[in-house]
Design an enzyme around this catalytic site. Structure first.
Site, short mmCIF file in Angstrom:
data_model
loop_
_atom_site.label_atom_id
_atom_site.label_comp_id
_atom_site.label_asym_id
_atom_site.label_seq_id
_atom_site.Cartn_x
_atom_site.Cartn_y
_atom_site.Cartn_z
CB ILE A 247 23.21 33.34 -48.02
CG1 ILE A 247 22.75 32.97 -49.36
CG2 ILE A 247 21.93 33.40 -46.88
CD1 ILE A 247 22.09 31.67 -49.51
CG ASP B 104 32.80 29.81 -42.94
OD1 ASP B 104 33.74 29.33 -43.33
OD2 ASP B 104 31.93 30.27 -43.85
CB CYS C 292 16.62 29.48 -44.67
SG CYS C 292 15.42 30.18 -43.83
NE ARG D 248 20.55 22.23 -50.92
CZ ARG D 248 20.10 23.20 -51.34
NH1 ARG D 248 19.15 24.05 -50.77
NH2 ARG D 248 20.27 23.54 -52.68
CG ASP E 222 12.72 27.56 -46.66
OD1 ASP E 222 11.53 27.36 -46.88
OD2 ASP E 222 13.37 27.83 -47.47
CD GLU F 298 13.47 20.13 -48.71
OE1 GLU F 298 13.59 20.81 -50.05
OE2 GLU F 298 13.88 20.82 -47.84
CG HIS G 144 13.59 24.26 -50.21
ND1 HIS G 144 14.22 23.21 -50.48
CD2 HIS G 144 14.46 25.28 -50.54
CE1 HIS G 144 15.54 23.27 -50.71
NE2 HIS G 144 15.71 24.71 -50.65
CG LEU G 145 8.38 28.94 -49.60
CD1 LEU G 145 7.28 29.93 -48.66
CD2 LEU G 145 7.96 28.84 -50.64
N GLY G 146 13.21 29.66 -49.55
CA GLY G 146 14.23 30.69 -49.59
C GLY G 146 14.60 31.28 -50.82
CB ALA G 147 15.90 30.39 -54.18
#
Length: 525
Positions: free
Chosen positions: A151, A170, A229, A231, A255, A260, A278-281
């Site tokens: 992502i 990272d 977006c 966790r 998000d 939750e 939580h609309l990411g997917a």
């Protein structure tokens, strides 16, 4: 018949795929934990999204469960250590919703930059507050990526299309990959000091929980905007609220939340915060993709042994699974042979792959050896949990590959070091798919391992075979095959005898009492 439960809302296509593959499937959405626990023992597979929580308690009742498939990326609703301990494969679908989630992160970045939700609500109310909603451009701003996986890399690509500069933190990002992505790899403190926008793309772990807190926020630019977006729990919400109220953080787009479904939250109602549930997917394409992928992956594993996107076992492609299958049988038999003969603590093992097998994916073969080795010593061991059990027992595991030529075109050798001795056993495939033992403790012997095998070690002296045959004949034990091997004339020798039925302990004792016999044991495969 293989049976799967879909316990969360998935595209109907998932059920169709299972049924097309000959798998019985039940769809039962919205079960309470107690209800799920009551029925889970019926199923070989469990397909979920984020609503179902797979706990250690649930897994205790899942005596037939072999795989949990998560339609999506995050698996924090699955107790993976408990699943591994129980021998249950945990899979996800990391690519099916990558584009959708990345696009949502970019949309949220734009929304917080231009205050679009707030302006939308104000305009719907008949207000015309142009001066109130003064935003900022993305052009020429610096975007800080925390996490540059599937992502994150898509977000970086889209941000570069908007002419943003991108820096990334990272620990697993190589310089070569950073160059390929067109981003600058930096340490966390440098990212915090450079970024105008920070977007998070990392899983929730003990290491990332509360990663964004008052201390890290203090290192950020004044007026930074934060997007999450990924966790909930990665951002400390109380610290973020304090920074928003103080003006240190100009805006946040969230998000995901610590708890939750988030029916209430201190950040709700804050004019600087953009929130979505939580609309990411949550796109039509993504939901279809992840449902198809999880069904195909679970079906492949349950029917063929192919492993894709598993989090606690090496992946085995559908193409490789048939090639590996006879080797898996051989590897487990070698482990079982050594395990059944081992009577003292195992300190370490070495698995050597020679010839053709050295060019294959050997990680599953290592786990098959471990499963066979440990099964005689402990209950409920399989390929998934065998490495965990080995670590718990402080067994060192070494793997050696060598494509050199030998007497066999392909060979697996297992060397087990115990508190008392070192034992080796080797095997190959005859005819490409028929496992055979070809060496034990350095002594050449060719034998197929079958259900009931009598193993003896002895001195190579005349008369032993006759005495052994006489004892078995008196007991009514029929010999199917008789395999012999020796190190040298008059030296150490051994035999592997295939019997039609097992013999009792009294017969074994009579064989062990023969003067030339040093060890005798009944083995089962």
């Amino acid at each position: 018949m293989v049976k799967v439960l879909i316990s969360d809302k998935l595209s109907p296509r998932a059920k169709e795929i299972f049924e097309e593959r000959g798998i019985e499937v039940d769809v039962n959405v919205g079960l309470e934990p107690a209800q799920l626990k009551e029925i889970i023992g019926q199923y070989d597979g469990l397909a979920i999204r984020s609503a179902t929580t797979v706990t250690a308690d649930l897994l205790e009742s899942a005596e037939n469960l072999k795989v949990v498939g998560r339609a999506g990326i995050g698996t924090d609703n699955v107790d993976k250590p408990a699943a591994t301990q129980r021998g249950v494969v945990v899979m996800n679908t990391p690519f099916g919703n990558s584009i959708t989630t990345a696009e949502h992160a970019v949309a949220m970045m734009m929304a917080v930059a231009r205050q679009i939700p707030q302006a939308n609500e104000s305009t719907h109310q008949g207000k015309w507050e142009k001066s109130r909603f003064m935003g900022v451009e993305l052009f020429n701003k610096t975007l800080g990526l925390i996490g540059s996986g599937n992502i994150g890399s898509i977000v970086a690509d889209r941000a570069q299309g908007l002419k943003m500069k991108v820096v990334a933190f990272d620990p697993f990002l190589s310089p070569e990959r950073a160059k390929e992505m067109g981003v600058k790899k930096v340490e966390m403190d440098e990212l915090l000091s450079l970024a105008d926008f920070i977007t998070i793309h990392t899983p929730l772990t003990d290491g990332t929980r509360n990663m964004i807190n008052k201390d890290t926020i203090a290192k950020m630019k004044d007026g930074v905007r934060i997007i999450n977006c990924a966790r909930g729990g990665i951002i400390n919400e109380a610290d973020l609220l304090e920074a928003l109220n103080a003006g240190k953080v100009a805006g946040a787009a969230l998000d995901v939340f610590e708890e939750e479904p988030a029916k209430s939250n201190p950040l709700f109602g804050n004019d600087k915060v953009v929130c979505t549930p939580h609309l990411g997917a949550a796109s039509t394409e993504a939901q279809e993709n992840v449902a198809i992928q999880v069904a195909e992956q679970m079906a492949d594993y349950l029917l063929t042994g192919a492993v894709t996107n598993a989090l606690n076992i090496p992946s085995v492609s559908a193409e490789d699974a048939p090639k590996l299958k006879p080797y898996m049988i051989l590897a487990e038999q070698l482990g079982s042979f050594a395990g059944q003969l081992t009577e003292s603590g195992i300190k370490g093992i070495r698995i050597e792959f020679e010839g053709q097998v050295a060019g294959l994916n050997t990680k599953p073969l290592v786990q098959a050896v471990l499963a066979g080795l440990l099964r005689p010593m402990t209950d409920c061991v399989n390929m998934v949990n065998a490495p965990v059990i080995a670590r718990e027992r402080s067994i060192d595991v070494a793997e050696v590959k060598n494509d050199r030529s030998s007497d066999y075109h392909t060979l697996i050798r297992l060397v087990v070091t115990t508190e008392r001795m070192e034992r080796s056993v080797s095997g190959t495939l005859f005819g490409g798919d028929k496992p055979r033992i070809v060496e034990i403790k350095g002594i050449g012997i060719e034998a197929e391992l079958t259900k009931h095998m009598l193993y003896t070690t002895n001195q190579d002296k005349p008369g032993l075979i006759g005495e052994l045959g006489t004892i078995l004949a008196k007991a009514g034990a029929n010999i199917a095959t008789f395999h012999l091997g020796r190190a040298e004339e008059g030296g150490d020798a051994l035999s592997l005898i295939q019997l039609d039925a097992p013999i009792d302990e009294a017969i074994l004792k009579e064989i062990r009492d023969l003067p030339l016999v040093s060890q005798s044991k009944l083995l089962h495969f």
